[in-house]
Design a protein around this motif. Structure first.
Motif, mmCIF file in Angstrom:
data_model
loop_
_atom_site.group_PDB
_atom_site.id
_atom_site.type_symbol
_atom_site.label_atom_id
_atom_site.label_comp_id
_atom_site.label_asym_id
_atom_site.label_seq_id
_atom_site.Cartn_x
_atom_site.Cartn_y
_atom_site.Cartn_z
ATOM 1 N N PHE A 1 -33.901 -23.226 -33.476
ATOM 2 C CA PHE A 1 -34.695 -23.548 -32.326
ATOM 3 C C PHE A 1 -34.170 -24.780 -31.495
ATOM 4 N N PHE B 1 -44.923 -25.725 -26.349
ATOM 5 C CA PHE B 1 -45.859 -26.423 -27.415
ATOM 6 C C PHE B 1 -47.440 -26.597 -26.736
ATOM 7 N N PHE C 1 -39.273 -24.979 -26.108
ATOM 8 C CA PHE C 1 -38.281 -24.569 -26.960
ATOM 9 C C PHE C 1 -37.789 -23.228 -27.117
ATOM 10 N N VAL D 1 -36.244 -20.138 -28.915
ATOM 11 C CA VAL D 1 -35.914 -19.593 -30.312
ATOM 12 C C VAL D 1 -35.184 -18.592 -30.007
ATOM 13 N N SER E 1 -34.331 -27.372 -28.240
ATOM 14 C CA SER E 1 -35.270 -28.145 -26.986
ATOM 15 C C SER E 1 -34.500 -27.520 -25.797
ATOM 16 N N LEU F 1 -45.866 -23.992 -37.346
ATOM 17 C CA LEU F 1 -45.016 -24.064 -36.496
ATOM 18 C C LEU F 1 -45.382 -25.557 -35.523
ATOM 19 N N LYS G 1 -39.217 -32.053 -36.585
ATOM 20 C CA LYS G 1 -37.830 -32.024 -36.290
ATOM 21 C C LYS G 1 -37.521 -32.454 -34.669
ATOM 22 N N PHE G 2 -38.268 -32.294 -33.942
ATOM 23 C CA PHE G 2 -37.944 -32.692 -32.621
ATOM 24 C C PHE G 2 -38.379 -33.967 -32.086
ATOM 25 N N LEU H 1 -42.204 -28.333 -35.463
ATOM 26 C CA LEU H 1 -41.588 -28.852 -34.415
ATOM 27 C C LEU H 1 -41.954 -30.497 -33.922
ATOM 28 N N ASN H 2 -42.875 -30.866 -34.508
ATOM 29 C CA ASN H 2 -43.031 -32.200 -34.461
ATOM 30 C C ASN H 2 -42.287 -32.957 -35.336
#
Length: 115
Positions: free
Chosen positions: A44, A71, A53, A55, A46, A99, A106-107, A103-104
């Motif tokens: 993933f 998102f 994102f 992928v 940014s 998911l 990790k990013f 994403l919240n």
């Protein structure tokens, strides 16, 4: 988590499909048995667009079609109570709630236990 190129602000998170499957984030990859998930890497990244994102994936050195995850679209799907999201070209299916949580975390550095 690592930053892409020097000076590039893009972040990247790379996991085996097996790990994402164990966490419940990944539901399935069409034509790839779960027993082969350890050989699949999903990345993933940014992008220059906020909330978008990229992928990508690799299976034993072969690339899986790249696709974008928006998102805002995930949040809309969650609102509509859609549980899974399938990306047709790649055959990858994700659990929407997990998911979003992934994403919240990790990013964005935000972690909420999905309900």
């Amino acid at each position: 988590m690592k930053k892409s190129k020097k000076g590039d602000r893009r972040k990247t998170a790379r996991y085996s499909a097996h790990k994402l499957y164990e966490k419940g984030v990944l539901v399935e990859i069409e034509k790839v048995p779960t027993s082969s998930f350890k050989a699949v890497t999903i990345e993933f990244s940014s992008t220059d667009q906020v909330g978008v994102f990229e992928v990508s994936g690799k299976l034993s050195g072969f690339n899986i079609d790249k696709f974008n995850v928006v998102f805002e679209n995930l949040l809309q799907l969650q609102y509509e109570r859609v549980s899974t999201l399938k990306f047709e070209a790649s055959g990858v299916v994700f659990n929407v709630k997990l998911l979003i949580s992934f994403l919240n975390k990790k990013f964005y550095g935000v972690y909420h236990e999905p309900t």
